[in-house]
Scaffold this active site. Structure first.
Site, mmCIF file in Angstrom:
data_model
loop_
_atom_site.group_PDB
_atom_site.id
_atom_site.type_symbol
_atom_site.label_atom_id
_atom_site.label_comp_id
_atom_site.label_asym_id
_atom_site.label_seq_id
_atom_site.Cartn_x
_atom_site.Cartn_y
_atom_site.Cartn_z
ATOM 1 N N ASP A 80 92.884 76.717 -41.390
ATOM 2 C CA ASP A 80 93.042 77.745 -42.427
ATOM 3 C C ASP A 80 92.196 77.514 -43.675
ATOM 4 O O ASP A 80 91.727 76.414 -43.941
ATOM 5 C CB ASP A 80 94.520 77.879 -42.817
ATOM 6 C CG ASP A 80 95.138 76.563 -43.280
ATOM 7 O OD1 ASP A 80 94.718 75.491 -42.793
ATOM 8 O OD2 ASP A 80 96.037 76.608 -44.138
ATOM 9 N N GLU A 138 97.800 74.905 -42.771
ATOM 10 C CA GLU A 138 98.093 73.610 -43.397
ATOM 11 C C GLU A 138 98.303 73.784 -44.891
ATOM 12 O O GLU A 138 99.060 73.047 -45.513
ATOM 13 C CB GLU A 138 96.942 72.622 -43.127
ATOM 14 C CG GLU A 138 97.255 71.184 -43.527
ATOM 15 C CD GLU A 138 97.177 70.940 -45.023
ATOM 16 O OE1 GLU A 138 98.004 70.179 -45.549
ATOM 17 O OE2 GLU A 138 96.307 71.530 -45.683
ATOM 18 N N GLU A 139 97.619 74.773 -45.461
ATOM 19 C CA GLU A 139 97.562 74.886 -46.929
ATOM 20 C C GLU A 139 98.783 75.555 -47.543
ATOM 21 O O GLU A 139 98.910 75.589 -48.753
ATOM 22 C CB GLU A 139 96.305 75.670 -47.352
ATOM 23 C CG GLU A 139 94.987 74.992 -46.985
ATOM 24 C CD GLU A 139 94.648 73.808 -47.889
ATOM 25 O OE1 GLU A 139 95.485 73.444 -48.733
ATOM 26 O OE2 GLU A 139 93.547 73.268 -47.730
ATOM 27 N N ARG A 177 94.382 53.650 -44.481
ATOM 28 C CA ARG A 177 95.454 52.923 -45.149
ATOM 29 C C ARG A 177 96.669 52.867 -44.226
ATOM 30 O O ARG A 177 97.097 53.891 -43.703
ATOM 31 C CB ARG A 177 95.804 53.670 -46.437
ATOM 32 C CG ARG A 177 96.976 53.137 -47.123
ATOM 33 C CD ARG A 177 97.199 53.709 -48.503
ATOM 34 N NE ARG A 177 98.027 52.739 -49.168
ATOM 35 C CZ ARG A 177 97.580 51.711 -49.846
ATOM 36 N NH1 ARG A 177 96.295 51.561 -50.009
ATOM 37 N NH2 ARG A 177 98.405 50.845 -50.364
ATOM 38 N N HIS A 363 89.241 72.107 -52.830
ATOM 39 C CA HIS A 363 89.892 73.249 -53.499
ATOM 40 C C HIS A 363 89.104 73.727 -54.726
ATOM 41 O O HIS A 363 89.631 74.487 -55.524
ATOM 42 C CB HIS A 363 91.348 72.933 -53.892
ATOM 43 C CG HIS A 363 92.248 72.693 -52.701
ATOM 44 N ND1 HIS A 363 93.605 72.880 -52.751
ATOM 45 C CD2 HIS A 363 91.983 72.304 -51.437
ATOM 46 C CE1 HIS A 363 94.137 72.592 -51.561
ATOM 47 N NE2 HIS A 363 93.156 72.234 -50.747
HETATM 48 ZN ZN LIG Z 1 93.466 71.475 -48.889
HETATM 49 ZN ZN LIG Z 2 92.868 70.009 -46.190
#
Ligand SMILES: [Zn+2]
Ligand SMILES: [Zn+2]
Length: 400
Positions: A80, A138-139, A177, A363
């Site tokens: 997305d 996902e966003e 990590r 973003h």
């Molecule tokens: Zn993002």
């Molecule tokens: Zn992302």
């Protein structure tokens, strides 16, 4: 078998760039990824995989059955875009006003399409299965991961890997990590309800603006005074709005904020403290408090063993100096839900390049990434998947 992946990736790379630029020009918002999902599904079918569409929404799941039996590894990409105006001037800038691939999910999808086709070509040599998860949304909370899992995306899967291309890291570097990598991100909306009145007669009113100011200060005290200093947490009030005129005492004042943490216990404690501190502060001054708490994605917590496997593979493929242990990131990712169900690891692959001008953060309206990073990402995904299958093969089940 290990030899030759780099050459094969080089060969398919121009196609990966074409896919990525096509997705970049025609981005789709979370929960609207129909065109993208169709292109993905059509390609995967062409590769001879078993493809299931509409998984938990616009999600696509494809299964590659290897030439012999073995465990099942899943690889995930997200599809997305974001509600951002693309301010770039390049040829492949977004053609959809107000929608932009400003997080690199276009490149994640293109990379995994390439990975799927390369592995499909070598299916006979694979002992086990590879499940490709192309995730929608996902966003935007509630996100696509939880819905895809509920719809069976992880059924039969033993472990899962995922990559986020990352412009804050230089191209070719893999950031890893063990344990928490990305934060849980929750939110709250809080309304202080007092009693309006004349600005000159405060004693006859209950001043929502003054009380809201106390709430903001007291919320900050939670992090400063009530959280173990060795554990990370953030409470930020990003919006405050109340009152209509300079000489009228406001009846209502609204606050909105975000809450970030890594530790699940701290996450719950922050919620409890925010509720209590806000309610009690309002009560102290005679106002009501209405709190709406929005539970977001949990923290991305990497399995130590799978993280080590991924790191080892990355070192082998890219060189020791290219594999970095990175600090925790306060951004959130719904890859967290897969890791709550299965062991696995999520890693960052550097996609920044100052010289080429790929230095804007994710973003950002000028965000872009170094497409060359898709090669490293593809190589890490392929080699890690094969390393997992090899390490967990069951000689009794294996035909060869
Ligand atoms: Zn993002
Ligand atoms: Zn992302």
């Amino acid at each position: 078998m290990q030899q030759g992946w780099r050459e094969r990736i080089e060969a398919i790379f121009p196609q990966m760039v074409r896919w990525r630029r096509d997705f970049h020009q025609y981005p789709e918002l979370s929960f609207q990824e129909e065109r993208t999902a169709k292109i993905v599904a059509d390609w995967l079918k062409q590769c001879g995989l078993q493809v299931r569409t509409g998984v938990g929404g616009n999600g696509v799941v494809a299964v590659l059955e290897g030439g012999s039996t073995g465990p099942t590894i899943a690889l995930r990409a997200d599809m997305d875009a974001l509600p951002i105006y693309d301010e770039k001037s390049c040829a492949y800038r977004s053609q959809v006003p107000g929608v932009m691939h400003a997080c690199g999910h276009d490149a994640h999808t293109a990379t995994l399409m390439g990975v799927a086709s390369l592995l499909a070509e070598k299916r006979k040599e694979i002992a086990g299965r590879v499940v490709f998860i192309f995730q929608h949304a996902e966003e935007q909370i509630p996100g696509g991961a939880a819905a895809m899992i509920a719809d069976g995306a992880l059924d039969g899967v033993d472990a899962i890997y995922g990559v986020h291309l990352w412009t804050p890291l230089p191209r070719g570097v893999v950031g890893l990590r063990e344990g928490p990598l990305m934060a849980a991100a929750d939110s709250f909306k809080l309304e202080v309800v007092g009693k309006g009145g004349h600005g000159g007669l405060p004693h006859e009113a209950v001043d929502a603006v003054a009380i809201a100011s106390h709430v903001v200060v007291n919320l900050q005290t939670i992090i400063g005074r009530q959280v173990d200093p060795l554990k990370s947490g953030v409470i930020s009030v990003g919006r405050i709005e109340g009152g209509r005129a300079f000489n009228v005492i406001a009846e209502r004042c609204e606050l909105e904020g975000t809450v970030r943490s890594f530790d699940p216990q701290l996450r719950n404690r922050l919620y409890e403290r925010i509720e209590e501190v806000a309610t009690q502060t309002c009560r102290m001054f005679g106002a009501d408090c209405r709190l709406e708490y929005g539970w977001g994605y949990p923290a991305v917590v990497n399995d130590p063993m799978e993280t080590q496997r991924l790191a080892q593979v990355a070192r082998m493929v890219l060189g020791d100096e290219q594999v970095w242990e990175v600090p925790e990131i306060m951004a959130a990712e719904d890859f967290a839900y897969y890791l709550q169900k299965k062991p696995g690891a999520f890693c960052l692959v550097g996609a920044g390049n100052q010289e080429k001008g790929f230095s804007h953060p994710h973003h950002h309206p000028l965000f872009d990434l170094d497409e060359e990073a898709m090669k490293a990402s593809a190589e890490v995904l392929i080699e890690s998947a094969l390393a997992y299958l090899h390490a967990n093969r069951n000689p009794l089940l294996s035909k060869s």
